[in-house]
Design an enzyme around this catalytic site. Structure first.
Site, short mmCIF file in Angstrom:
data_model
loop_
_atom_site.label_atom_id
_atom_site.label_comp_id
_atom_site.label_asym_id
_atom_site.label_seq_id
_atom_site.Cartn_x
_atom_site.Cartn_y
_atom_site.Cartn_z
N LYS A 114 63.79 -81.90 71.80
CA LYS A 114 64.38 -82.41 70.48
C LYS A 114 64.67 -84.20 71.04
CE LYS A 114 67.78 -82.66 66.83
NZ LYS A 114 68.82 -81.81 66.05
N GLU A 157 66.24 -81.28 82.50
CA GLU A 157 65.61 -80.36 83.14
C GLU A 157 64.12 -80.51 82.71
OE1 GLU A 157 68.55 -80.15 81.61
OE2 GLU A 157 69.49 -78.47 82.52
N GLY A 187 68.42 -77.55 67.82
CA GLY A 187 67.80 -76.96 68.95
C GLY A 187 67.39 -75.56 68.81
N ARG A 188 68.64 -74.70 68.60
CA ARG A 188 68.21 -73.52 68.68
C ARG A 188 67.85 -72.88 67.20
NH1 ARG A 188 73.23 -75.29 69.03
NH2 ARG A 188 74.75 -74.81 67.46
N GLU A 240 75.91 -70.51 71.52
CA GLU A 240 76.01 -71.58 71.36
C GLU A 240 76.51 -72.11 69.84
OE1 GLU A 240 72.54 -74.75 71.74
OE2 GLU A 240 73.13 -74.84 73.80
N HIS A 262 68.12 -47.10 81.79
CA HIS A 262 68.32 -46.99 83.13
C HIS A 262 69.07 -47.88 83.89
CE1 HIS A 262 65.67 -43.28 82.85
NE2 HIS A 262 64.97 -44.00 81.92
N LYS A 268 76.67 -81.21 81.92
CA LYS A 268 75.65 -82.20 81.85
C LYS A 268 76.01 -83.31 82.70
CE LYS A 268 72.84 -80.95 77.67
NZ LYS A 268 72.58 -81.45 76.32
O1 F6P Z 1 72.12 -77.09 76.11
C1 F6P Z 1 72.17 -77.85 74.78
C2 F6P Z 1 70.93 -78.33 74.21
O2 F6P Z 1 71.29 -79.56 73.60
C3 F6P Z 1 70.67 -77.05 73.36
O3 F6P Z 1 71.12 -77.14 72.11
C4 F6P Z 1 69.10 -77.23 73.10
O4 F6P Z 1 68.27 -76.37 72.77
C5 F6P Z 1 68.70 -77.88 74.55
O5 F6P Z 1 69.77 -78.52 75.09
C6 F6P Z 1 67.27 -78.44 74.79
O6 F6P Z 1 67.42 -79.78 74.13
P1 F6P Z 1 66.21 -80.80 73.95
O7 F6P Z 1 65.42 -79.98 72.99
O8 F6P Z 1 66.81 -81.92 73.21
O9 F6P Z 1 65.72 -80.81 75.27
#
Ligand code: F6P
Length: 540
Positions: free
Chosen positions: A217, A223, A277-278, A363, A394, A505
């Protein structure tokens, strides 16, 4: 409209001060904490029917819960006193119910039809159909071969690079919809920062046939940006820099950053800040899924979500599946003191559904401050965990049956096999029903060794449906999205922000230059300092 919703929320009372909450407290203490599930069933021979309801293709059997007709009435009164119906309308009309970020919450607009009238005035909503068509054209182009790799080869492998909501949705749904995968298309994902996922994948993938979908987003997430840069480096090493524009496509709200990365304009798919995001699987974040299952299946997923939205918006509170699921959750969380909840799907294709719900629920509901800035006065989100049914049996069911804590569970059970053996799915059904029964009935008899006693009286919901397909998957996801929202409305929290991930972060990024030895640790945490010394000694 927007302002009146927010100000009403700000002045709203603590749920614990409401009459229904107090009555529920007394009802719990005086009656329900001692009333067993067996007693509830023996008092009402029709209980299984009276405590079941259907919405779209899903049936929820909530009869094996510590609730009576009176409990249900009080729980729905609580929802009413917390103005749940007004909050639902506020969401669908585009009010900025994500108050701390000043945003509307309109994932429902991504799967709505124009006739639903979902926030038509909100900027971006009118672009949803167009964007979906652009995604469709891209997906169809990949499948027909008109969109292909740098050297003209057809794409066969789609690699989703993202994390959190930009990973969990596509991963969960692509596994759930495995029978819908287009011939010769394969789905892969890269999310964690340590680089092993990409290393394992690149050892096997043919770069000429690989399409990377960078999903973020913000397009700034460490990452994702690290993995995307590593993937680009690998591709450039194999096919040359000119190949990047043919092998990278992106979904993001940050057009400038997509540009900087080298994503060509017609390979960029946008969405809007009102998609959390979620909650973003329904947007361009679903591109990698659509590439693998095809546009028809993706649209069917959206239709499933829409079906549940319509039910949620229109059904009365006591016949409203997301509302009931939420209020039952609140009953265990806030009155019985449950701390966790298990999600147990009996179809291995839903094996990542618990992980998906972990982000969705934890979240969204992991908050201790209300929208009015004051601390909550009751517990909020429970810890969510789970695993595909028989594997879980199990592994951790021992604790469900004989542990000291009571853990409410949601069983999720499709009746038809999702493209394998019905005889084996019949065994899965037998296991699911058998476990729900064993949790409720327990086992004890005269002279039985204590370690063999199953205490029973353990509550569960069971969500039953015909088969796992795009529609039912869409309904299931939307069911839990709305459940989480209703819980948040009752607690008075903002279910749509996630400020609690920011500090971690920040500290991680401050340490990133330190670990490799370039910079000195400037922080004051003695444990970190000592660990860094150990790490430095062990680093290659
Ligand atoms: O971990 C926080 C967060 O903002 C989530 O809410 C989101 O889904 C994820 O990081 C990834 O964010 P982005 O889509 O901006 O990379």
């Amino acid at each position: 409209m927007a302002r009146s919703y927010t100000s009403r929320k700000l002045s709203s009372r603590y749920p614990t001060d409401l009459e229904a909450w107090k009555k529920l407290g007394a009802h719990y203490r005086e009656t329900m904490r001692r009333r067993t599930l067996a007693e509830l069933f023996s008092r009402d021979p029709k209980r299984a029917e009276r405590f079941s309801l259907s919405a779209c293709d899903l049936t929820l059997d909530y009869s094996k819960n510590h609730i009576s007709a009176k409990t249900r009435k009080l729980l729905t009164s609580l929802a009413k006193q917390c103005a749940v119906p007004a909050a639902v309308e506020a969401m669908f009309s585009g009010a900025p119910i994500n108050a701390t970020e000043g945003r509307s919450v309109l994932h429902v607009a991504l799967r709505a039809a124009p006739a639903d009238g979902v926030a038509p005035q909100t900027p971006g909503v009118s672009e949803v159909g167009e964007t979906l068509d652009a995604i469709g054209a891209f997906v169809d182009g990949v499948h027909s071969g008109t969109i292909c790799g740098h050297g003209g080869e057809r794409f066969t492998d789609v690699v989703n690079i993202g994390i959190g909501g930009s990973d969990l949705g596509p991963v969960m749904a692509s596994r759930a919809l495995r029978p819908y995968w287009k011939k010769s298309m394969r789905f892969h994902s890269v999310s964690n920062i340590d680089g092993t996922q990409l290393a394992d994948l690149t050892a096997e993938l043919d770069p000429a046939r690989t399409l990377f979908v960078v999903c973020s987003k913000t397009f700034t997430t460490l990452e994702t940006m690290t993995n995307a840069a590593a993937a680009r480096e690998w591709l450039v090493g194999k096919l040359g820099a000119a190949a990047v524009e043919s092998h990278f496509v992106a979904a993001s709200t940050n057009h400038e950053a997509m540009n900087e990365f080298g994503i060509r304009p017609d390979y960029r798919f946008g969405f809007w800040d009102w998609v959390g995001g979620r909650y973003s699987l329904w947007s361009a974040v679903g591109l990698s899924l659509a590439l693998v299952v095809g546009m028809d299946a993706f649209r069917r997923l959206l239709a499933g979500g829409r079906g549940m939205d319509r039910h949620f918006r229109n059904a009365p509170l006591d016949e409203n599946m997301p509302v009931l699921l939420a209020m039952i959750g609140i009953w265990y969380n806030n009155f019985f003191g449950a701390e966790t909840q298990a999600i147990l799907p009996y179809d291995n294709r839903l094996d990542r559904f618990p992980a998906y719900l972990q982000q969705l629920q934890m979240e969204s509901s992991g908050k201790s401050v209300r929208m009015d800035g004051k601390r909550v006065r009751c517990h909020t989100g429970m810890a969510i965990w789970g695993e595909a049914g028989n594997n879980a049996q199990h592994s951790f069911y021992q604790l469900l049956h004989q542990g000291t804590r009571s853990i409410p569970v949601d069983f999720i059970l499709p009746v038809k096999s999702s493209g394998a053996s019905q005889a084996q799915q019949d065994l899965a059904i037998a296991n699911c029903l058998g476990q729900a029964e064993a949790l409720m009935d327990g086992f004890d008899e005269e002279g039985l060794a204590p370690y063999r006693v199953h205490r029973g009286n353990q509550p569960s919901n069971l969500i039953l449906f015909d088969e796992l397909c795009p529609e039912t998957l869409g309904q299931l996801i939307a069911l839990y999205e709305h459940k989480v929202f209703v819980e948040g409305v009752v607690w008075g929290i903002d279910s749509f922000d996630q400020w609690g991930v920011e500090l971690g972060k920040k500290t991680a990024s401050a340490l990133s230059g330190v670990v490799a030895g370039g910079r000195r640790y400037g922080g004051g945490n003695p444990s970190t300092r000592s660990l860094l010394e150990r790490v430095r000694k062990l680093r290659p």
